[in-house]
Design a protein around this motif. Structure first.
Motif, PDB file in Angstrom:
ATOM      1  N   GLU A  12      -7.323  -2.895   5.990  1.00 45.53           N
ATOM      2  CA  GLU A  12      -7.328  -1.432   6.016  1.00 45.53           C
ATOM      3  C   GLU A  12      -7.464  -0.802   4.639  1.00 45.53           C
ATOM      4  N   PHE A  13      -7.274  -1.594   3.569  1.00 49.95           N
ATOM      5  CA  PHE A  13      -7.406  -1.072   2.214  1.00 49.95           C
ATOM      6  C   PHE A  13      -8.752  -1.417   1.590  1.00 49.95           C
ATOM      7  N   GLY A  14      -9.618  -2.045   2.371  1.00 49.67           N
ATOM      8  CA  GLY A  14     -10.930  -2.421   1.862  1.00 49.67           C
ATOM      9  C   GLY A  14     -10.919  -3.705   1.046  1.00 49.67           C
ATOM     10  N   VAL A  15      -9.842  -4.474   1.141  1.00 53.34           N
ATOM     11  CA  VAL A  15      -9.725  -5.723   0.382  1.00 53.34           C
ATOM     12  C   VAL A  15     -10.336  -6.852   1.206  1.00 53.34           C
ATOM     13  N   LYS A  16     -11.214  -7.645   0.558  1.00 52.75           N
ATOM     14  CA  LYS A  16     -11.796  -8.806   1.227  1.00 52.75           C
ATOM     15  C   LYS A  16     -10.772  -9.933   1.254  1.00 52.75           C
ATOM     16  N   ASN A  17     -10.491 -10.449   2.426  1.00 51.01           N
ATOM     17  CA  ASN A  17      -9.588 -11.584   2.610  1.00 51.01           C
ATOM     18  C   ASN A  17     -10.444 -12.768   3.057  1.00 51.01           C
ATOM     19  N   TYR A  18     -10.662 -13.712   2.142  1.00 50.44           N
ATOM     20  CA  TYR A  18     -11.557 -14.827   2.426  1.00 50.44           C
ATOM     21  C   TYR A  18     -10.900 -15.858   3.324  1.00 50.44           C
ATOM     22  N   ASN A  19     -11.688 -16.405   4.226  1.00 52.06           N
ATOM     23  CA  ASN A  19     -11.251 -17.435   5.145  1.00 52.06           C
ATOM     24  C   ASN A  19     -11.136 -18.744   4.361  1.00 52.06           C
ATOM     25  N   SER A  20      -9.938 -19.308   4.290  1.00 50.73           N
ATOM     26  CA  SER A  20      -9.695 -20.521   3.502  1.00 50.73           C
ATOM     27  C   SER A  20     -10.503 -21.704   4.013  1.00 50.73           C
ATOM     28  N   PHE A  21     -10.650 -21.826   5.316  1.00 52.61           N
ATOM     29  CA  PHE A  21     -11.420 -22.946   5.871  1.00 52.61           C
ATOM     30  C   PHE A  21     -12.884 -22.831   5.471  1.00 52.61           C
ATOM     31  N   TYR A  22     -13.402 -21.637   5.505  1.00 53.96           N
ATOM     32  CA  TYR A  22     -14.792 -21.387   5.103  1.00 53.96           C
ATOM     33  C   TYR A  22     -14.962 -21.744   3.623  1.00 53.96           C
ATOM     34  N   LEU A  23     -14.026 -21.312   2.774  1.00 52.49           N
ATOM     35  CA  LEU A  23     -14.091 -21.633   1.352  1.00 52.49           C
ATOM     36  C   LEU A  23     -14.024 -23.139   1.122  1.00 52.49           C
ATOM     37  N   LEU A  24     -13.197 -23.824   1.903  1.00 55.50           N
ATOM     38  CA  LEU A  24     -13.085 -25.273   1.798  1.00 55.50           C
ATOM     39  C   LEU A  24     -14.418 -25.939   2.124  1.00 55.50           C
ATOM     40  N   LEU A  25     -15.049 -25.527   3.212  1.00 52.56           N
ATOM     41  CA  LEU A  25     -16.335 -26.109   3.599  1.00 52.56           C
ATOM     42  C   LEU A  25     -17.405 -25.867   2.538  1.00 52.56           C
ATOM     43  N   ILE A  26     -17.470 -24.641   2.036  1.00 49.10           N
ATOM     44  CA  ILE A  26     -18.461 -24.307   1.010  1.00 49.10           C
ATOM     45  C   ILE A  26     -18.213 -25.118  -0.257  1.00 49.10           C
ATOM     46  N   THR A  27     -16.961 -25.219  -0.671  1.00 51.09           N
ATOM     47  CA  THR A  27     -16.628 -25.957  -1.893  1.00 51.09           C
ATOM     48  C   THR A  27     -16.987 -27.430  -1.766  1.00 51.09           C
ATOM     49  N   ILE A  28     -16.662 -28.035  -0.633  1.00 54.20           N
ATOM     50  CA  ILE A  28     -16.989 -29.448  -0.429  1.00 54.20           C
ATOM     51  C   ILE A  28     -18.493 -29.647  -0.390  1.00 54.20           C
ATOM     52  N   ALA A  29     -19.211 -28.741   0.281  1.00 52.07           N
ATOM     53  CA  ALA A  29     -20.676 -28.846   0.342  1.00 52.07           C
ATOM     54  C   ALA A  29     -21.286 -28.733  -1.056  1.00 52.07           C
ATOM     55  N   GLN A 125       2.115   2.166  -0.340  1.00 53.19           N
ATOM     56  CA  GLN A 125       3.113   3.066  -0.922  1.00 53.19           C
ATOM     57  C   GLN A 125       2.441   4.158  -1.750  1.00 53.19           C
ATOM     58  N   ASN A 126       1.437   3.790  -2.531  1.00 50.67           N
ATOM     59  CA  ASN A 126       0.712   4.782  -3.339  1.00 50.67           C
ATOM     60  C   ASN A 126       0.039   5.828  -2.457  1.00 50.67           C
ATOM     61  N   LYS A 127      -0.530   5.386  -1.340  1.00 49.70           N
ATOM     62  CA  LYS A 127      -1.184   6.313  -0.419  1.00 49.70           C
ATOM     63  C   LYS A 127      -0.158   7.313   0.137  1.00 49.70           C
ATOM     64  N   GLU A 128       1.012   6.802   0.499  1.00 44.21           N
ATOM     65  CA  GLU A 128       2.075   7.672   1.015  1.00 44.21           C
ATOM     66  C   GLU A 128       2.563   8.640  -0.062  1.00 44.21           C
ATOM     67  N   ILE A 129       2.727   8.145  -1.279  1.00 45.28           N
ATOM     68  CA  ILE A 129       3.180   9.006  -2.384  1.00 45.28           C
ATOM     69  C   ILE A 129       2.146  10.093  -2.666  1.00 45.28           C
ATOM     70  N   LEU A 130       0.869   9.732  -2.696  1.00 47.45           N
ATOM     71  CA  LEU A 130      -0.182  10.731  -2.936  1.00 47.45           C
ATOM     72  C   LEU A 130      -0.202  11.792  -1.840  1.00 47.45           C
ATOM     73  N   ALA A 131      -0.033  11.378  -0.597  1.00 50.33           N
ATOM     74  CA  ALA A 131      -0.001  12.337   0.508  1.00 50.33           C
ATOM     75  C   ALA A 131       1.198  13.273   0.351  1.00 50.33           C
ATOM     76  N   HIS A 132       2.341  12.717  -0.017  1.00 54.52           N
ATOM     77  CA  HIS A 132       3.542  13.532  -0.215  1.00 54.52           C
ATOM     78  C   HIS A 132       3.346  14.500  -1.391  1.00 54.52           C
ATOM     79  N   ASN A 133       2.723  14.017  -2.466  1.00 52.65           N
ATOM     80  CA  ASN A 133       2.447  14.875  -3.625  1.00 52.65           C
ATOM     81  C   ASN A 133       1.525  16.041  -3.254  1.00 52.65           C
ATOM     82  N   LYS A 134       0.524  15.771  -2.442  1.00 55.68           N
ATOM     83  CA  LYS A 134      -0.382  16.849  -2.008  1.00 55.68           C
ATOM     84  C   LYS A 134       0.372  17.881  -1.174  1.00 55.68           C
TER      85      LYS A 134
END
Length: 153
Positions: A12-29, A125-134
């Protein structure tokens, strides 16, 4: 719902969460691709020396695989300078890639040191604080308008 092999998901924050199994396969290949490619020149350099015990592509592949894994049984080893450079390079490449796989494994199962979780919590928390500040800013603006109206009378 059937799980799919996606390289990453976006939270929900736009952060990419990489699949560890996928990374393992790519690294081994990639690791075995590099071993396969570097085995050709290693074999060629060692074949040119009469003192070499690396006499086939299979021997060169095995030597680089043992070097990358840091096991290095010693049954095959380079005797030429270019061969030694290739094996040394493969050692450093292998240590890095095998270390990466190990870190992914530990992170997946031990995960308490995952800073991404802490970062997500801080973002929330920052998002909540910014909303409260507004909200407070709107209240202050409203009070200022009232004070200005009273002062102008």
């Amino acid at each position: 719902m059937k799980p799919s092999l996606k390289s990453y998901t976006i939270d929900e924050f736009g952060v990419k969460n990489y699949n560890s199994f996928y990374l393992l396969l790519i690294t081994i290949a990639v690791l075995y691709g590099v071993i396969a490619l570097l085995s050709f020149p290693l074999y060629q350099y060692e074949l040119a020396s009469e003192h070499s015990n690396i006499r086939s592509y299979k021997d060169a592949f095995w030597t680089l695989q043992m070097s990358a894994s840091t096991i290095g049984f010693g049954d095959f080893y380079p005797v030429t300078l270019p061969g030694r450079i290739i094996v040394a390079a493969m050692f450093y490449i292998g240590v890095g890639m095998v270390g990466f796989v190990g870190a992914q494994f530990v992170n997946k199962f031990v995960g308490f040191s995952d800073t991404n979780v802490k970062n997500r919590e801080l973002r929330k928390q920052n998002k909540e604080i910014l909303a409260h500040n507004k909200h407070l800013e709107k209240k202050i603006d409203s009070i200022l308008e009232k004070v200005e109206k009273i002062a102008s009378k």
